[in-house]
Design a protein around this motif. Structure first.
Motif, mmCIF file in Angstrom:
data_model
loop_
_atom_site.group_PDB
_atom_site.id
_atom_site.type_symbol
_atom_site.label_atom_id
_atom_site.label_comp_id
_atom_site.label_asym_id
_atom_site.label_seq_id
_atom_site.Cartn_x
_atom_site.Cartn_y
_atom_site.Cartn_z
ATOM 1 N N MET A 110 -58.718 -6.920 69.886
ATOM 2 C CA MET A 110 -57.751 -6.008 70.128
ATOM 3 C C MET A 110 -57.718 -5.110 69.250
ATOM 4 N N ILE A 111 -57.737 -5.816 68.314
ATOM 5 C CA ILE A 111 -57.740 -4.112 66.467
ATOM 6 C C ILE A 111 -59.061 -4.271 66.931
ATOM 7 N N LYS A 112 -60.312 -4.669 66.658
ATOM 8 C CA LYS A 112 -61.630 -3.827 67.218
ATOM 9 C C LYS A 112 -61.451 -2.728 68.048
ATOM 10 N N GLU A 361 -53.916 -2.637 64.090
ATOM 11 C CA GLU A 361 -53.502 -3.772 63.106
ATOM 12 C C GLU A 361 -52.550 -3.422 62.202
ATOM 13 N N ASP A 362 -51.940 -2.174 62.270
ATOM 14 C CA ASP A 362 -51.019 -1.924 60.997
ATOM 15 C C ASP A 362 -50.091 -2.950 62.047
ATOM 16 N N GLU A 363 -49.496 -2.688 63.267
ATOM 17 C CA GLU A 363 -48.084 -3.182 63.377
ATOM 18 C C GLU A 363 -48.669 -4.905 63.260
ATOM 19 N N ILE A 496 -39.469 -1.582 70.858
ATOM 20 C CA ILE A 496 -40.472 -0.812 70.798
ATOM 21 C C ILE A 496 -40.750 -0.410 69.027
ATOM 22 N N THR A 497 -41.773 -0.263 69.381
ATOM 23 C CA THR A 497 -42.762 -0.597 67.729
ATOM 24 C C THR A 497 -43.097 0.534 67.109
ATOM 25 N N THR A 498 -43.333 1.745 68.009
ATOM 26 C CA THR A 498 -43.505 3.566 67.202
ATOM 27 C C THR A 498 -42.545 4.290 67.165
ATOM 28 N N SER A 499 -42.165 4.945 66.042
ATOM 29 C CA SER A 499 -41.746 6.520 66.290
ATOM 30 C C SER A 499 -42.078 7.910 66.411
ATOM 31 N N TRP A 500 -41.776 9.121 65.989
ATOM 32 C CA TRP A 500 -41.665 10.133 66.419
ATOM 33 C C TRP A 500 -43.623 10.068 66.152
ATOM 34 N N ASP A 501 -43.066 9.941 64.069
ATOM 35 C CA ASP A 501 -44.607 10.501 63.663
ATOM 36 C C ASP A 501 -45.537 8.865 63.207
ATOM 37 N N THR A 503 -45.325 6.103 62.215
ATOM 38 C CA THR A 503 -45.649 5.465 60.877
ATOM 39 C C THR A 503 -44.507 4.864 60.972
ATOM 40 N N VAL A 504 -42.993 4.705 62.064
ATOM 41 C CA VAL A 504 -41.660 3.360 61.730
ATOM 42 C C VAL A 504 -42.017 2.333 63.049
ATOM 43 N N ASP A 505 -42.128 1.221 62.969
ATOM 44 C CA ASP A 505 -42.017 0.087 63.789
ATOM 45 C C ASP A 505 -40.778 0.384 63.664
#
Length: 544
Positions: A110-112, A361-363, A496-501, A503-505
């Motif tokens: 998944m990451i790749k 990957e970040d999540e 919800i794992t993302t935000s507007w920008d 970068t926020v999980d």
């Protein structure tokens, strides 16, 4: 063969000819064609996507053949190679597709794949079913939605902020006319514009805001009636809430026009070029308002309100000219953005949406420990969060023991113990020492034995294909987060794992969970003997 309009009649009523055209141009790649992947692609083939490519070793040919039987207008091909091998050996392969649906992939793959698709600007959806659970996750750098089609949105009538032409038009109509026929056919828009003007003069320019003031405002409208059968005045009273809305643009649109992407360059997308033009329009011709939509609701009237259509057309022409000017300024063809696309943006300017998704990957590697621990121990959310952790833990288990927990008979007790250890190790790596998943869930995960139950796969496939259609048609707002299905309790929750920008999980701020409890509407039609089901989910309960 049936004509396209007859063949796709019911879905055309949902996303229109423009949306269907986008589907018919789309090229879809499916990785792994087990029950989850096949169910996802089945819905898309019946929906009329342009072409499909199925990748999954020896199964690919058989699945591809059966899928094409559902709709001979769809081009179909297969590649008998395992997805994991293709991801590692030929990453550029995926750049040819509009969208990739990756099912049943392990975490490292998944990451790749996420990195590959982001680099190539290819839309990507992950889906997985595992026993009585499963997930769906979209991963895209940015997705712009012009036709978000919200369930409820106020008509754009400018009742509390009329433009000059509407003011002058209202001034030509006398609310005190003695002719009863003329009085009962005065459009409620004019009634409200004139009553608002009367109110604001008496209240230093302020609109009704308190409950008592709103009640007083309605009484003011009612006082203008000269007969009980005046439907236009009843409509005005019922529509009076539209007057109480704040003037100017909403916060979502304000955030979009002030996004850094609105400072366009030669490689900016068409969407952001149009947003840049919209921003200039709002600051100039628009007078801090978005372009007028031009559509008006049904109302009792003997007067045709062409003034709204005329204003909408004038606003469109102003924005079109600004789009051309911006394109010329950044060195692009001034006519490269179609008239239809600019008109669509003008009509939907108040409803624009931007979705940005955090890299997988970040999540996976950077959760917020406090929130993760909180929701693992919260009775309302612990099962869904537990499955979220366990779906990652089984991949780590498989990497260590060359099989999934419970996959083979006679090893259940040992696998349960191993999975417990794996979960503790995973949570420790995430910084959640001392926290674990309940034993019941761990036991259930082992009992699943990595099986793909067809009922669960069909449900996950329905969710995944619905999101594919949203992404391709650029209509409706796709899910922003990880959708977890809990077949044990028959609940689905969206983290919800993302935000507007981007970068926020969810685990870094606050956990927003949408719970689906029914509210599923089916549009069913028969096509060449097959039952065709389009799922439209109503997000019923939102808990924060």
């Amino acid at each position: 063969m049936a004509e396209p309009k007859a063949k796709y009649d019911r879905q055309l009523r949902i996303w229109g000819e423009q949306g269907q055209a986008a589907l018919e141009k789309a090229t879809i790649c499916l990785l792994n064609c087990g029950p989850t992947g096949s169910e996802t692609l089945k819905n898309l083939v019946l929906g009329g996507v342009g072409s499909i490519t199925v990748i999954d070793g020896s199964k690919a040919k058989c699945v591809c053949t059966f899928l094409q039987e559902l709709n001979d207008a769809v081009k179909a091909k297969f590649i008998e190679e395992y997805p994991e091998a293709l991801i590692g050996s030929n990453p550029s392969f995926f750049s040819q597709f509009t969208l990739v649906v990756a099912t049943q992939l392990a975490e490292d793959s998944m990451i790749k794949l996420d990195k590959i698709c982001r680099e190539a600007n290819v839309l990507l959806i992950f889906a997985r079913s595992y026993g009585l659970t499963g997930f769906v996750r979209i991963s895209v750098k940015e997705h712009a939605v012009i036709e978000s089609k919200p369930d409820h949105f106020l008509d754009d009538l400018r009742l509390n902020n009329p433009w000059p032409e509407l003011k002058r038009f209202a001034e030509t109509i006398d609310l005190n006319v003695t002719d009863p026929v003329a009085h009962k056919h005065t459009p409620y828009v004019v009634i409200l514009v004139k009553i608002v003007e009367e109110w604001t003069k008496a209240h230093s320019g302020a609109l009704p805001s308190t409950r008592d003031e709103k009640k007083e405002f309605k009484e003011l409208i009612k006082a203008g009636m000269i007969a009980m059968d005046e439907d236009n005045y009843k409509e005005a009273i019922e529509a009076s809430f539209k007057v109480f809305a704040s003037r100017g643009i909403n916060s979502d649109l304000l955030r979009i026009i002030h996004d850094s992407c609105s400072e366009v360059e030669s490689n900016s997308s068409d969407f952001w070029v149009m947003v840049a033009a919209l921003k200039e329009f709002i600051a100039n011709e628009g007078g801090e308002e978005a372009p007028l939509e031009g559509s008006i609701p049904d109302m009792t009237s003997s007067t045709e309100l062409k003034i709204y259509q005329a204003k909408a057309e004038a606003d469109f022409l102003a924005i079109q000219q600004r789009v051309k000017s911006i394109l010329k300024r950044i060195g692009r063809d001034p006519d490269s953005i179609s008239k239809e696309m600019i008109k669509s943006l003008c009509k939907n300017a108040r409803k624009l949406k931007i979705c940005r998704y955090r890299p997988i990957e970040d999540e996976f590697n950077n959760p917020a420990v406090t929130e993760l621990q909180k929701y693992l121990t919260d009775e309302e959310y612990s099962v869904a969060m537990g499955f979220y952790i366990l779906l990652r833990a089984v991949d780590r288990f498989a990497a260590n023991y060359n099989s999934f927990p419970g996959q083979f008979e006679g090893e259940m007790d040992e696998d349960i113990s191993r999975l417990k250890t794996t979960v503790v190790g995973l949570l420790s790596d995430l910084g959640c020492n001392g926290t674990t998943v309940t034993e019941d869930l761990i036991n259930e995960m082992c009992r699943f034995g990595a099986s793909e139950l067809h009922a669960v796969a069909a449900f996950i496939g329905g969710i995944a294909s619905q999101e594919v259609i949203k992404l391709i048609t650029k209509q409706f707002v796709p899910m922003v987060g990880t959708f977890i299905f809990n077949g044990i309790d028959q609940r689905s929750q969206l983290f919800i794992t993302t935000s507007w920008d981007g970068t926020v999980d969810l685990l870094q701020v606050k956990c927003f969970i949408t719970t689906f409890k029914g509210g599923i509407h089916y549009i069913v039609e028969r096509y060449r003997g097959w039952r065709r089901v389009l799922l439209i989910f109503k997000f019923c309960i939102c808990k924060t």
